[in-house]
Structure formats: C-alpha cells, structure tokens
Design a protein around this motif. Sequence first.
Motif, mmCIF file in Angstrom:
data_model
loop_
_atom_site.group_PDB
_atom_site.id
_atom_site.type_symbol
_atom_site.label_atom_id
_atom_site.label_comp_id
_atom_site.label_asym_id
_atom_site.label_seq_id
_atom_site.Cartn_x
_atom_site.Cartn_y
_atom_site.Cartn_z
ATOM 1 N N ASP A 77 -3.256 -2.752 9.756
ATOM 2 C CA ASP A 77 -3.260 -1.305 9.984
ATOM 3 C C ASP A 77 -2.174 -0.988 11.000
ATOM 4 O O ASP A 77 -2.239 -1.434 12.141
ATOM 5 C CB ASP A 77 -4.636 -0.875 10.500
ATOM 6 C CG ASP A 77 -4.757 0.633 10.647
ATOM 7 O OD1 ASP A 77 -3.819 1.361 10.254
ATOM 8 O OD2 ASP A 77 -5.793 1.087 11.164
ATOM 9 N N THR A 79 0.636 1.929 12.723
ATOM 10 C CA THR A 79 1.111 3.287 12.965
ATOM 11 C C THR A 79 2.469 3.177 13.637
ATOM 12 O O THR A 79 2.651 2.347 14.528
ATOM 13 C CB THR A 79 0.138 4.056 13.887
ATOM 14 O OG1 THR A 79 -1.182 3.944 13.374
ATOM 15 C CG2 THR A 79 0.518 5.523 13.970
ATOM 16 N N ASP A 96 0.868 6.474 9.389
ATOM 17 C CA ASP A 96 -0.247 5.547 9.619
ATOM 18 C C ASP A 96 -0.714 5.051 8.250
ATOM 19 O O ASP A 96 -0.987 5.866 7.354
ATOM 20 C CB ASP A 96 -1.351 6.332 10.345
ATOM 21 C CG ASP A 96 -2.578 5.506 10.719
ATOM 22 O OD1 ASP A 96 -2.569 4.282 10.524
ATOM 23 O OD2 ASP A 96 -3.539 6.129 11.220
ATOM 24 N N SER A 97 -0.762 3.729 8.066
ATOM 25 C CA SER A 97 -1.171 3.184 6.771
ATOM 26 C C SER A 97 -1.764 1.797 6.968
ATOM 27 O O SER A 97 -1.410 1.099 7.922
ATOM 28 C CB SER A 97 0.043 3.112 5.821
ATOM 29 O OG SER A 97 -0.339 2.665 4.534
ATOM 30 N N GLU A 150 -8.764 7.065 5.016
ATOM 31 C CA GLU A 150 -8.828 5.624 5.279
ATOM 32 C C GLU A 150 -10.229 5.044 5.145
ATOM 33 O O GLU A 150 -10.894 4.779 6.132
ATOM 34 C CB GLU A 150 -8.232 5.292 6.645
ATOM 35 C CG GLU A 150 -8.724 6.088 7.826
ATOM 36 C CD GLU A 150 -8.057 5.610 9.129
ATOM 37 O OE1 GLU A 150 -8.046 4.396 9.364
ATOM 38 O OE2 GLU A 150 -7.567 6.451 9.890
ATOM 39 N N GLU A 164 -5.500 2.673 3.793
ATOM 40 C CA GLU A 164 -5.164 3.958 4.411
ATOM 41 C C GLU A 164 -3.781 4.426 4.003
ATOM 42 O O GLU A 164 -2.843 3.633 3.940
ATOM 43 C CB GLU A 164 -5.194 3.803 5.947
ATOM 44 C CG GLU A 164 -4.682 5.027 6.693
ATOM 45 C CD GLU A 164 -4.807 4.911 8.210
ATOM 46 O OE1 GLU A 164 -4.776 3.773 8.736
ATOM 47 O OE2 GLU A 164 -4.935 5.969 8.860
HETATM 48 CO CO CO Z 1 -4.325 3.250 10.677
#
Ligand code: CO
Length: 259
Positions: free
Chosen positions: A95, A97, A106-107, A202, A233
């Motif tokens: 995760d 950002t 953010d992913s 997410e 996410e």
């Molecule tokens: Co995140």
Amino acid sequence: MIIIKNLEQIALMRSAGHLLYDVLQYLAGQVRPGITTEDVNRIADEMIRKHGAIPTELGYAGYPKSICASIDDEVVHGIPSPNVRLEEGQILSMDLTLSLNGWQADSCLTVPVGEISQKKKDLIRVTEECFWTGYHQAVNGNRIGDISSAVQRYAESRGYGVVRDLTGHGIGREMHEDPSVPNFGTAGHGPRLRPGMTICIEPMITAGTWKVHELADGWTIVTNDHQPASHYEHTVVITKEGDPEILTLPDGGKGRQLL
Ligand code: CO
Ligand code: MF3
Ligand code: CO
C-alpha cells in the motif's frame, strides 16, 4: 469538508496516479521468496524520488517507512523490515501513497509470493471484485453508502469478512480528506457523490473474522483469528456520467472492469 477538484487539479492527480501505478507494477515484478520487505521499501522509495515525487507515508503520523507491506494475517500498515524475508506461499499487500507536484495518489495491490494456495488466490480475487463492485456505484448522484453496501454485500455473501476499523477516504493535496469511504454500510446513506470528488476505494477483506487488532509496534493491524487478509485500492475521480476514472491506472480503468 469535501473538496471538489477542477480539471487542472485532476490532471495533476492523474500524473501522480500514473507514476504510482508504474511503481506498484515494478514492485510486483520484484516480489519473490527471499526478498525482504525492507528491500521492497528501498526500491519503492528510490523509484518514487527518482521521478521527483515524495513517498508521503514516510513520517505520516510518525510512520517510519515509505510503504506499507502487510503479509498474510496482517491487514494493513505492516512495517517493512530487513528481518522480514518473504516466503513461498505468502501473500503481500503493498500500500503506497506518493505526492507529485503537491498532489497525492494512493493505491494498494496484494500479490502472491511464489505459488500460493487456492484459498489465498480466491481471497485476492474476491477483494479485487469488491473494489470493482464499489467502483460501479461511485457515480454522480449516488451516495457513499451505495459504495459501502455494495462492497459489504459482495464480500459477506461469499463468506468473507469486511474490516470495519479502517476505511477509504477522500484524497487530494492531503492523503486523507473527507469523506470517509467505509466498506460496510447502508445504500442511500452518506454524502452525495459529485463530479470532481476524488476518493480512495479500498476494500480490506478477510478469509475469516472481520475483527482485527493492532500489534505492539503501534502500526501493524492483524486479523484476530490470524486468517489471511487482502487489500486492494485505487484513487478514483467521480465523473459527470458513468463509471469514475481510476487515476491510479494508466487507462483510467477502461477495459479493466472485471464485473
Ligand atoms: Co493506501
Ligand atoms: N495508504 C494508506 C491509506 O490507504 C495510508 C497509510 S498509513 C501510513 O490510507 F501511515 F502508512 F501512512
Ligand atoms: Co487509502
């Protein structure tokens, strides 16, 4: 307060998002048995900075690393460490950002380490499907609760747990903005979705109980029953019509809609 973004600001977030996609894809290609989560952290940190961006998880509320790396029963906020060596059969959620020119993306992706069990494959797939189910509800005029309830129903009807202690969120100049985007809730409730709203959807999905607790390190969230968890996410922008654009996919999500 929900901050609506204009076209110029969305273009900047898209640039941040596309860079983050490249970083996550590169990291996914590096994950293998024997590599440490500190190695993954270092590779991510270097790649982000090389492209003129900032890894904004580092120092966020005192968080000590540039990425979150959570293994198996760790749901989120696993802290990378040179002592944590990935092993065949594990699943790793990464995760990340970052901010580029002042705008955040953010992913999160959960990936297998070598060969994994069918149970873990199913968990990863269902978590991604939860995202896409919520994504299709993230349309102009709907409410946050429409996303939340769609994700919850998809997961729970298949026997999976939905983590409640953490949620999705708005995003922009800040990593976390209004509104909160829970993965559980009631359709027709919550703030109304409008074009230019940028949110992170997410789902955090477990193979057992949805109940979680924090470890003594003050960050790592693990499932109470130590069943594995998966996290997926993307940062999306609500559009005037139709499905949102995914800012953290190069094609905006077109052709990637699995459901
Ligand atoms: Co995140
Ligand atoms: N990327 C996370 C999110 O999805 C936030 C990470 S918490 C941090 O909201 F402390 F690592 F920054
Ligand atoms: Co997020």
